[in-house]
Design a protein around this motif. Sequence first.
Motif, PDB file in Angstrom:
ATOM      1  N   PHE A  66       0.839  -1.207   0.000  1.00 15.59           N
ATOM      2  CA  PHE A  66       0.000   0.000   0.000  1.00 15.59           C
ATOM      3  C   PHE A  66       0.871   1.254   0.000  1.00 15.59           C
ATOM      4  O   PHE A  66       0.639   2.194  -0.761  1.00 15.59           O
ATOM      5  N   LEU A  67       1.904   1.243   0.838  1.00 15.66           N
ATOM      6  CA  LEU A  67       2.803   2.393   0.884  1.00 15.66           C
ATOM      7  C   LEU A  67       3.499   2.586  -0.476  1.00 15.66           C
ATOM      8  O   LEU A  67       3.684   3.703  -0.941  1.00 15.66           O
ATOM      9  N   GLU A  68       3.858   1.469  -1.095  1.00 17.51           N
ATOM     10  CA  GLU A  68       4.487   1.554  -2.422  1.00 17.51           C
ATOM     11  C   GLU A  68       3.543   2.211  -3.430  1.00 17.51           C
ATOM     12  O   GLU A  68       3.951   3.060  -4.220  1.00 17.51           O
ATOM     13  N   LYS A  69       2.287   1.802  -3.404  1.00 16.92           N
ATOM     14  CA  LYS A  69       1.306   2.362  -4.331  1.00 16.92           C
ATOM     15  C   LYS A  69       1.172   3.883  -4.115  1.00 16.92           C
ATOM     16  O   LYS A  69       1.114   4.662  -5.071  1.00 16.92           O
ATOM     17  N   ILE A  70       1.141   4.291  -2.847  1.00 16.95           N
ATOM     18  CA  ILE A  70       1.036   5.715  -2.521  1.00 16.95           C
ATOM     19  C   ILE A  70       2.287   6.456  -3.011  1.00 16.95           C
ATOM     20  O   ILE A  70       2.212   7.559  -3.542  1.00 16.95           O
ATOM     21  N   LEU A  71       3.444   5.817  -2.822  1.00 14.84           N
ATOM     22  CA  LEU A  71       4.694   6.429  -3.279  1.00 14.84           C
ATOM     23  C   LEU A  71       4.701   6.608  -4.797  1.00 14.84           C
ATOM     24  O   LEU A  71       5.182   7.614  -5.310  1.00 14.84           O
ATOM     25  N   ILE A  72       4.189   5.616  -5.516  1.00 17.13           N
ATOM     26  CA  ILE A  72       4.136   5.731  -6.982  1.00 17.13           C
ATOM     27  C   ILE A  72       3.350   6.981  -7.349  1.00 17.13           C
ATOM     28  O   ILE A  72       3.814   7.836  -8.114  1.00 17.13           O
ATOM     29  N   GLU A  73       2.152   7.089  -6.795  1.00 20.47           N
ATOM     30  CA  GLU A  73       1.269   8.197  -7.186  1.00 20.47           C
ATOM     31  C   GLU A  73       1.854   9.538  -6.760  1.00 20.47           C
ATOM     32  O   GLU A  73       1.861  10.497  -7.522  1.00 20.47           O
ATOM     33  N   ALA A  74       2.343   9.593  -5.517  1.00 25.08           N
ATOM     34  CA  ALA A  74       2.866  10.866  -5.009  1.00 25.08           C
ATOM     35  C   ALA A  74       4.112  11.286  -5.791  1.00 25.08           C
ATOM     36  O   ALA A  74       4.255  12.451  -6.165  1.00 25.08           O
ATOM     37  N   CYS A  75       5.014  10.338  -6.061  1.00 26.46           N
ATOM     38  CA  CYS A  75       6.249  10.688  -6.770  1.00 26.46           C
ATOM     39  C   CYS A  75       5.950  11.096  -8.211  1.00 26.46           C
ATOM     40  O   CYS A  75       6.567  12.025  -8.735  1.00 26.46           O
ATOM     41  N   LEU A  76       5.004  10.417  -8.857  1.00 24.52           N
ATOM     42  CA  LEU A  76       4.681  10.815 -10.230  1.00 24.52           C
ATOM     43  C   LEU A  76       4.031  12.200 -10.245  1.00 24.52           C
ATOM     44  O   LEU A  76       4.211  12.967 -11.193  1.00 24.52           O
ATOM     45  N   GLU A  77       3.305  12.524  -9.170  1.00 23.58           N
ATOM     46  CA  GLU A  77       2.721  13.866  -9.098  1.00 23.58           C
ATOM     47  C   GLU A  77       3.823  14.907  -8.869  1.00 23.58           C
ATOM     48  O   GLU A  77       3.813  15.981  -9.462  1.00 23.58           O
ATOM     49  N   ILE A  78       4.789  14.558  -8.033  1.00 18.49           N
ATOM     50  CA  ILE A  78       5.905  15.479  -7.756  1.00 18.49           C
ATOM     51  C   ILE A  78       6.752  15.734  -9.006  1.00 18.49           C
ATOM     52  O   ILE A  78       7.115  16.869  -9.292  1.00 18.49           O
ATOM     53  N   VAL A  79       7.063  14.678  -9.749  1.00 17.88           N
ATOM     54  CA  VAL A  79       7.975  14.879 -10.883  1.00 17.88           C
ATOM     55  C   VAL A  79       7.296  15.622 -12.037  1.00 17.88           C
ATOM     56  O   VAL A  79       7.966  16.111 -12.941  1.00 17.88           O
ATOM     57  N   ALA A  80       5.965  15.698 -11.992  1.00 16.49           N
ATOM     58  CA  ALA A  80       5.271  16.483 -13.017  1.00 16.49           C
ATOM     59  C   ALA A  80       5.429  17.982 -12.753  1.00 16.49           C
ATOM     60  O   ALA A  80       5.127  18.800 -13.608  1.00 16.49           O
ATOM     61  N   THR A  81       5.901  18.350 -11.564  1.00 20.24           N
ATOM     62  CA  THR A  81       6.174  19.756 -11.243  1.00 20.24           C
ATOM     63  C   THR A  81       7.655  20.016 -11.534  1.00 20.24           C
ATOM     64  O   THR A  81       8.379  19.095 -11.912  1.00 20.24           O
ATOM     65  N   ASP A  82       8.119  21.240 -11.293  1.00 16.74           N
ATOM     66  CA  ASP A  82       9.566  21.437 -11.466  1.00 16.74           C
ATOM     67  C   ASP A  82      10.244  21.687 -10.112  1.00 16.74           C
ATOM     68  O   ASP A  82      11.231  22.386 -10.022  1.00 16.74           O
ATOM     69  N   HIS A  83       9.691  21.049  -9.074  1.00 14.82           N
ATOM     70  CA  HIS A  83      10.248  21.269  -7.737  1.00 14.82           C
ATOM     71  C   HIS A  83      11.438  20.368  -7.418  1.00 14.82           C
ATOM     72  O   HIS A  83      12.131  20.578  -6.437  1.00 14.82           O
ATOM     73  N   VAL A  84      11.610  19.318  -8.202  1.00 11.69           N
ATOM     74  CA  VAL A  84      12.657  18.369  -7.837  1.00 11.69           C
ATOM     75  C   VAL A  84      13.772  18.334  -8.884  1.00 11.69           C
ATOM     76  O   VAL A  84      13.528  18.508 -10.070  1.00 11.69           O
ATOM     77  N   ALA A  85      14.997  18.079  -8.395  1.00 10.51           N
ATOM     78  CA  ALA A  85      16.151  17.981  -9.279  1.00 10.51           C
ATOM     79  C   ALA A  85      16.439  16.531  -9.629  1.00 10.51           C
ATOM     80  O   ALA A  85      17.050  16.232 -10.652  1.00 10.51           O
ATOM     81  N   GLY A  86      16.014  15.623  -8.765  1.00 11.90           N
ATOM     82  CA  GLY A  86      16.302  14.217  -9.008  1.00 11.90           C
ATOM     83  C   GLY A  86      15.492  13.331  -8.088  1.00 11.90           C
ATOM     84  O   GLY A  86      14.883  13.789  -7.117  1.00 11.90           O
ATOM     85  N   LEU A  87      15.491  12.050  -8.434  1.00 14.70           N
ATOM     86  CA  LEU A  87      14.719  11.091  -7.652  1.00 14.70           C
ATOM     87  C   LEU A  87      15.490   9.773  -7.673  1.00 14.70           C
ATOM     88  O   LEU A  87      16.046   9.387  -8.708  1.00 14.70           O
ATOM     89  N   GLN A  88      15.526   9.110  -6.534  1.00 13.82           N
ATOM     90  CA  GLN A  88      16.313   7.873  -6.460  1.00 13.82           C
ATOM     91  C   GLN A  88      15.634   6.960  -5.465  1.00 13.82           C
ATOM     92  O   GLN A  88      15.192   7.403  -4.404  1.00 13.82           O
ATOM     93  N   ASP A  89      15.527   5.681  -5.805  1.00 13.87           N
ATOM     94  CA  ASP A  89      14.921   4.775  -4.830  1.00 13.87           C
ATOM     95  C   ASP A  89      15.981   4.233  -3.893  1.00 13.87           C
ATOM     96  O   ASP A  89      17.175   4.251  -4.200  1.00 13.87           O
ATOM     97  N   LEU A  90      15.546   3.799  -2.734  1.00 13.20           N
ATOM     98  CA  LEU A  90      16.462   3.171  -1.792  1.00 13.20           C
ATOM     99  C   LEU A  90      16.322   1.667  -1.953  1.00 13.20           C
ATOM    100  O   LEU A  90      15.322   1.085  -1.530  1.00 13.20           O
ATOM    101  N   GLY A  91      17.282   1.072  -2.604  1.00 13.02           N
ATOM    102  CA  GLY A  91      17.227  -0.367  -2.850  1.00 13.02           C
ATOM    103  C   GLY A  91      18.337  -1.059  -2.096  1.00 13.02           C
ATOM    104  O   GLY A  91      18.496  -0.876  -0.887  1.00 13.02           O
ATOM    105  N   ALA A  92      19.129  -1.839  -2.823  1.00  8.49           N
ATOM    106  CA  ALA A  92      20.253  -2.518  -2.202  1.00  8.49           C
ATOM    107  C   ALA A  92      21.194  -1.477  -1.598  1.00  8.49           C
ATOM    108  O   ALA A  92      21.459  -0.453  -2.202  1.00  8.49           O
ATOM    109  N   ALA A  93      21.643  -1.736  -0.385  1.00  9.83           N
ATOM    110  CA  ALA A  93      22.526  -0.834   0.353  1.00  9.83           C
ATOM    111  C   ALA A  93      21.855   0.492   0.698  1.00  9.83           C
ATOM    112  O   ALA A  93      22.519   1.473   1.020  1.00  9.83           O
ATOM    113  N   GLY A  94      20.532   0.513   0.645  1.00  9.92           N
ATOM    114  CA  GLY A  94      19.711   1.574   1.213  1.00  9.92           C
ATOM    115  C   GLY A  94      20.160   2.989   0.940  1.00  9.92           C
ATOM    116  O   GLY A  94      20.466   3.368  -0.192  1.00  9.92           O
TER     117      GLY A  94
END
Lengths: 238, 737
Positions: free
Chosen positions: B241-269
């Motif tokens: 559920f949290l992942e689904k919320i993150l998908i929607e929220a992050c896609l909404e954020i990247v449609a703006t010009d507020h962010v310079a970059g985006l990176q997931d925390l995967g292996a080695a966090g």
Amino acid sequence: MKFGIIVFPGTWSDTDCHHALVEILEQDAEYVWHETTDLSEYDCLILPGGFSYGDYLRPGAIARFSPIMREIEIAAQNGKPVLGICNGFQILCEAKLLPGALVRNSHLQFRCTWTHIKVENIESQFTNKASIGQILRIPISHGEGNYVADEITLGKIEQNGQILLRYCTENGDVNEKANPNGSYKNIAGVTNESGNVLGMMPHPERCCESVLGGTDGRVIFESVISSLKTGQYTRDPI
Amino acid sequence: MSITKQLLESLAISSDEYQAILELLGRVPNELELGLFGSLWSEHCGYKHSKPLLKLLPKDSSRTLVSSGEENAGAVDIGDGLAIVFKIESHNHPSAIEPYQGAATGIGGIVRDIFAMGARPIALLNSLRFGPLTNSHNKYIFNGVVAGISGYGNCLGIPNVGGEISFSESYTGNPLVNAMCVGLVESDKIVKSTTGGSGNLLVLVGAETGRDGIHGASGLASKSFEDDRELRPTVQVGNPFLEKILIEACLEIVATDHVAGLQDLGAAGLTSASVEAAANGNGGIVIDVSKVPRRENGMSAYDVMLSESQERMLVIVKKDRMDQVNEIFGKWGLSTTVIGTSTSDGYAQLFEGDSLQAKIPVEILTDPPQYIPDSKVPKNLLSVQSYDLTKLPVNNLNPEELLLKVLKSPNISSKESVFQQYDHQVQTNTITGPGSDAAVLRIKGTSKGIALSTDGNGRYCSLDPLTGGMIAVAEACRNVSVVGGTPIALTDCLNFGNPEKPEIYYQMQNCIKGMVLAANTLGVPFVSGNVSLYNETRGESIYPTPIIGALGLLENFNHSVTGSFKNPGDIVVLIGRNQIIGELSSLGGSEYLEAIHGLNVGKPSIDLDLEKKVQKVCVQLIQSNLLSSAHDCSDGGLAVTLAESCISGNVGFQSTTNIIGSWEAALFGEYQSSVVVSLPSKKLEQLENICRQKNVPLTNIGILGGYTFNIKPYFDIEIADMKSAWDMGLINALSSK
């Protein structure tokens, strides 16, 4: 005429419903966030499928406390058509806007597959464009679509013609073999007593175009559209 | 703190590597710093045994927008201003230890890689390998993995449209769970993983950080493991559920010009997320670990930096935009935490409050040593390859019994009972779902479609790594071609044993060389990939199993076909061969040898030039609307291919051709570069003309009709009997005690 498509956190059939209504059926439709409290501009409300709040606790158990649900209740009392699909059906049951409940599929697995459903009653806002006994081919996609209710409720909904849709075989036989989830008496879709709220587990928005394998889902939306246009089968406020 | 041998071992740092660290730093690192090295220099993050080989893979084409190693995933241009972003990744070891959560978080990780690039995830595929279901632990792993994919994936609203499942003793104790995710994005809106210069804010969003998954990259993914119970706490627990919320929220954020970059925390966090973003931004980072929200008390800076808690994203926010960003995340019920800033000094600096805990140049962390290990031909390879197939044990089964036995083997039989546990229709783009040679999705708002497939045959690769690597690429591309898609890009998940063993390195080296040869011949680049090494249990390696994910492009999504025979009266043609001849060598590595004789011997072969012609002609025939069906001849050979087309189409087949040579090899041999198609007789001449022009051989092999599968004098079986064997094979194997 405008459709409101309710979006809870975790809803995922919202865009599919929007696509079917706007691109295929050429209707006006808008997304409505679950914190909205004014639904006056919408003529029909759709609660789409998904995993609202992750289906944590029980499907629909948390979503039914969203601010919008109070407004949906009022809209339903006022006779506005409300269509709950899959998770929307579960939410409407949790909110007591529909009788009964949806529990874990009897085989305990998620099931995404095409089903056949039989239209049992066409005197409805949601099925008036279908013919009685018509067999629709519409897919399901759920882990908790096993419809249950107590004996008294079941007797009542049967008598009142609230059971609009039942799972059946390709030839229309309503039997155990055709039942994909263990639902009591193969129930796939039921309405409230006044008939303006429908919950159904199958996903009509997934089969409105032949390229996706079928167009039988259209008849549900077309029925609502026709009913809203003509005023037939609409209900007066209670 | 003293640097002990045990400590280095627990971080998978060799003593030579430790010496290198001392020299590069000019001082003794503290435990936290050593932890950073352990993670970023691990095989999983640093590719230290595979990079020299990976460099050989072709990466570019006129469509490549982002290629291997540049970002979280690769991206290719599909026209109409759109790009497909995709990647495949393994979660083998976590799934071996805790199958449900291992598979679930595997989905979570690959999905984050896709939306981190600003792309809407539109499809998932899973390539799965298990030990035989006769073993109860393998059954437990199988059921857990399928339930984990279903439980996590369905919640996200991303259709799970394909992939494959097969079984072999080699995967007992070490299943392969490779997940591929495909996303769609406007070409000019691809988001980078970068700090984007200095002074931007490093913002964590999503789950709180716990102790789960510490040493996942260095421990679980980068060395062999024995006692699995001991490692169970290193497997993370997913929250879809949290992942689904993150998908929607992050896609909404990247449609703006507020962010310079985006990176997931995967292996080695947080370690790899922040350091990789800094490296891509040619800068540095300052992080205060005391700011990171935690699930439990008493976590050290080390725990926080190396935790692999799921469902976390690092958002690089432009310095004056926090209010706007908070408004969007707040709408989705997500809280944000500013944990640091980007700098221009090139250092990764970690503070705990005011106290500096670690300071290392980013370029050292992201430039691990590279090794070219010794390579040696596996000692029994030649004898296995030269097995005398004329001396196969005589079997007592007649051809019909043999066919039914192969059809009900878990590898060949229907996987419908698994696929129906996955939602494969949500998003209403799925034209062809799982169980076909390739899935086909339409791209809304355009006439285009995409075809998706995963493939990789461990048996072939074990018998002949070079040819096996070629076939893996050829077959993945063939799968998308036979539904009408032109292969335009590839992704790979390279599953091997311990590369420090010369015989394993030989397998890896040659598989990759084979992949390079095939990709170059077919003209398709690898735009993303992942390496999973140390797949061993008790010293026994898995079959070398490169899994290839292929992306095909259909100019018109209405012109695609499936493998099901459609119309009685249609003519059946075998494309790619000019006669049905059975040479025993074609049984090498076949499903038939495994299912009937329990053998994996011989030597597979492929002609890449023929392969290329066959694929091109298939796409042309389908896009010209000439075919009713097309099905790749692969596992199980011609007999199984024809039988599957009959079963899924519920139409009979009457052979009109003669078989030359060994009937076993003709019917069950696995000839590459061949495709069974059906078409109305009036279109036959057009098909023949096109094949002649393109110099592609073909054989007219039969006609559709009736209710039997009829190849005289070998088969005359009711379709219904074949169907029940094929339908029930896997189900029966799972339910047998």
